[in-house]
Design a protein around this motif. Structure first.
Motif, PDB file in Angstrom:
ATOM      1  N   LYS A 401      16.783  15.041  22.422  1.00  0.00           N
ATOM      2  CA  LYS A 401      18.060  15.561  22.803  1.00  0.00           C
ATOM      3  C   LYS A 401      18.547  16.058  23.338  1.00  0.00           C
ATOM      4  O   LYS A 401      17.820  16.007  24.270  1.00  0.00           O
ATOM      5  N   SER A 402      19.708  16.228  24.378  1.00  0.00           N
ATOM      6  CA  SER A 402      19.703  16.831  25.344  1.00  0.00           C
ATOM      7  C   SER A 402      21.745  18.196  24.206  1.00  0.00           C
ATOM      8  O   SER A 402      21.357  18.108  23.768  1.00  0.00           O
ATOM      9  N   ILE A 403      20.930  19.176  26.201  1.00  0.00           N
ATOM     10  CA  ILE A 403      21.347  20.680  24.725  1.00  0.00           C
ATOM     11  C   ILE A 403      22.521  20.996  26.297  1.00  0.00           C
ATOM     12  O   ILE A 403      22.797  20.823  27.890  1.00  0.00           O
ATOM     13  N   ASN A 404      23.730  20.788  25.955  1.00  0.00           N
ATOM     14  CA  ASN A 404      24.670  20.785  27.162  1.00  0.00           C
ATOM     15  C   ASN A 404      24.499  22.453  27.312  1.00  0.00           C
ATOM     16  O   ASN A 404      25.610  23.427  26.668  1.00  0.00           O
ATOM     17  N   VAL A 405      24.663  22.509  28.710  1.00  0.00           N
ATOM     18  CA  VAL A 405      24.430  23.733  29.085  1.00  0.00           C
ATOM     19  C   VAL A 405      25.538  24.724  30.024  1.00  0.00           C
ATOM     20  O   VAL A 405      25.692  25.609  30.386  1.00  0.00           O
ATOM     21  N   ARG A 406      26.241  23.547  30.371  1.00  0.00           N
ATOM     22  CA  ARG A 406      27.687  23.747  31.401  1.00  0.00           C
ATOM     23  C   ARG A 406      27.573  24.539  32.385  1.00  0.00           C
ATOM     24  O   ARG A 406      28.807  25.256  32.858  1.00  0.00           O
TER      25      ARG A 406
END
Length: 500
Positions: A401-406
């Motif tokens: 998965k990928s975590i959008n940390v902005r």
């Protein structure tokens, strides 16, 4: 009493007889009032610790007999050899320990010995042994008391039974009572022998406790260190004694009862016994005190705590990496190496011999990496332009998965399901692996493309001005180390490589 305790050592060397008033453990001699003042003022001895001779003489004779000089070369001990577990003078090292690698300066070995874990363990072990011996002694005494009660009860029952039968059974009664008293006497003798052994061991433990207390107050560190080894043997013997009591079932409780013969009711001249004395054993009621996770008592020397100056780097292997612009690397538990190549967005895994095992091509840039051993996950940050963190399952070599940390993201570490990463100009962040919740820990801008480190519940990171900061896992800054401009310029050449 030794003459060197009575006479001033310095004056005696000058053929002058003066009584000593203090004892210097470092000099290993007594000093009179006048020499004491010179001794305290001299640069070479002003740091020495001295005690009144009257107090020093309170130490046990065997402690006073401990010498601080090598009996073979008559030189003061200077080195402790870990390999042979012995003290060495300068000549001992040259003659018999020249090939030994693990050698420590004696001052470092005996430093703070009275407040060391070994000394504390010895105090606690002696107290525990004394307590256990008292418990066993009390339990044995109670066993004797209970057997006396058993015997009285059985005797009464036997006498009552005897009154109901004829004169022929009088002889059988007498025989049975003899067996009863013999059994009691035999078992009581065994228990009394055990109690006697316990009292002797208890006396030795009390002596060791008294000795330890006096050592703590008056003995030198070297005397304390050597004396602990003698006391250790007594402790080991007592522990083995306790273990033998339990292993050989010598503290099992013994009770007595009797079983009436069925034929007693039949008055017949053929009856030979009216009962049998029975001895029943069960586990002792005494509960011994044993500290949890107690380790074997080992007298280990107190070694010098290493500092950064003690670190020596040795080149073991040179690995030729695949790809360009290697940003970060980490090691797998089996010794394989992982490299992150920013320019071609690839993760390379090399075997221990440096050959390629496999590679993973990602869609985004690959900046810094961190391997989570318990879940076999590889965390990959994406740098300046991709605002998310990739999670790769190393078991199937697929992106999980990928975590959008902005925010931009660089150096990263992991703690209990939380990723802590360098957010560049935005500061230091934490992101939850389960729900992707992002929290800002430190708001000051961090140096881009730099890593972060975690040690003992603390985080260490590089600020934009090249200073180094330390904070806890909640973001509270503990300290900040400023670098001078020249060092900062030199430092920036290594921590901020330009992307190719």
């Amino acid at each position: 009493m030794s003459s060197k305790l009575i006479d001033c050592g310095v004056c005696e060397y000058r053929n002058i007889n003066k009584p000593s008033v203090v004892w210097c453990s470092e000099c290993d001699e007594g000093l009179c009032e006048e020499c004491k003042e010179h001794h305290a003022a001299s640069k070479g001895s002003r740091s020495h610790h001295s005690v009144p001779v009257s107090e020093y003489q309170k130490l046990p004779t065997n402690i006073l007999a401990i010498t601080q000089t090598c009996p073979k070369h008559d030189e003061k001990y200077q080195i402790f050899c870990k390999k042979h577990d012995c003290l060495c003078c300068r000549r001992c090292v040259t003659e018999t320990h020249n090939g030994c690698q693990e050698m420590d300066v004696i001052d470092d070995v005996i430093k703070n010995v009275k407040s060391s874990n070994a000394f504390l363990e010895m105090e606690q072990t002696l107290a525990e042994l004394s307590e256990n011996l008292q418990k066993i002694k009390k339990d044995r005494q109670e066993n004797i008391k209970s057997m006396m009660e058993n015997r009285a009860k059985i005797e009464k029952e036997v006498q009552q039974t005897r009154m109901s039968i004829n004169n022929h059974l009088d002889k059988l009664q007498e025989s049975l009572l003899k067996e009863l008293f013999a059994a009691e006497k035999n078992e009581s003798t065994k228990i009394e022998n055990i109690i006697s052994s316990i009292q002797e061991n208890e006396r030795k433990i009390l002596e060791s406790q008294t000795t330890l207390g006096k050592i703590k107050q008056h003995a030198s560190d070297l005397q304390t260190f050597l004396a602990l080894k003698h006391i250790q043997q007594d402790v080991t013997n007592n522990e083995q004694f306790l273990e033998s009591l339990i292993k050989e079932k010598k503290i099992n409780n013994v009770s007595m009862s009797w079983k009436i013969e069925k034929s007693v009711e039949i008055l017949s001249t053929t009856i030979k016994k009216i009962g049998t004395i029975q001895l029943d054993t069960r586990s002792a009621d005494a509960t011994l005190t044993v500290r949890k996770n107690q380790q074997a008592q080992m007298m280990m020397p107190i070694t010098h705590a290493p500092t950064i100056d003690d670190i020596k780097l040795t080149l073991r292997q040179t690995v030729k990496t695949t790809g360009k612009h290697v940003i970060d690397c980490c090691l797998l538990p089996d010794g394989r190496m992982i490299f992150s190549c920013y320019s071609n967005s690839t993760i390379y895994v090399l075997k221990t011999d440096g050959t390629l095992d496999f590679s993973l091509q990602l869609e985004s840039r690959t900046s810094h990496i961190h391997f989570i051993e318990e879940s076999q996950k590889l965390v990959v940050t994406t740098g300046q332009f991709f605002l998310y963190i990739n999670i790769i399952d190393m078991r199937n070599r697929e992106e999980e998965k990928s975590i959008n940390v902005r925010s931009e993201n660089y150096g990263i570490v992991h703690k209990d399901g939380i990723l802590l990463y360098n957010g560049g100009r935005s500061g230091l962040y934490a992101v939850n692996l389960k729900d992707g919740c992002v929290t800002q820990l430190v708001k000051v801008p961090l140096f881009q493309r730099s890593g972060i480190a975690m040690w003992s519940e603390n985080l260490y990171f590089i600020n934009m001005d090249y200073s180094v900061s330390c904070c806890d896992l909640q973001g509270r800054v503990k300290w900040k180390l400023e670098l001078n401009p020249l060092a900062a310029e030199f430092f920036s050449c290594f921590v901020a490589p330009k992307a190719s």
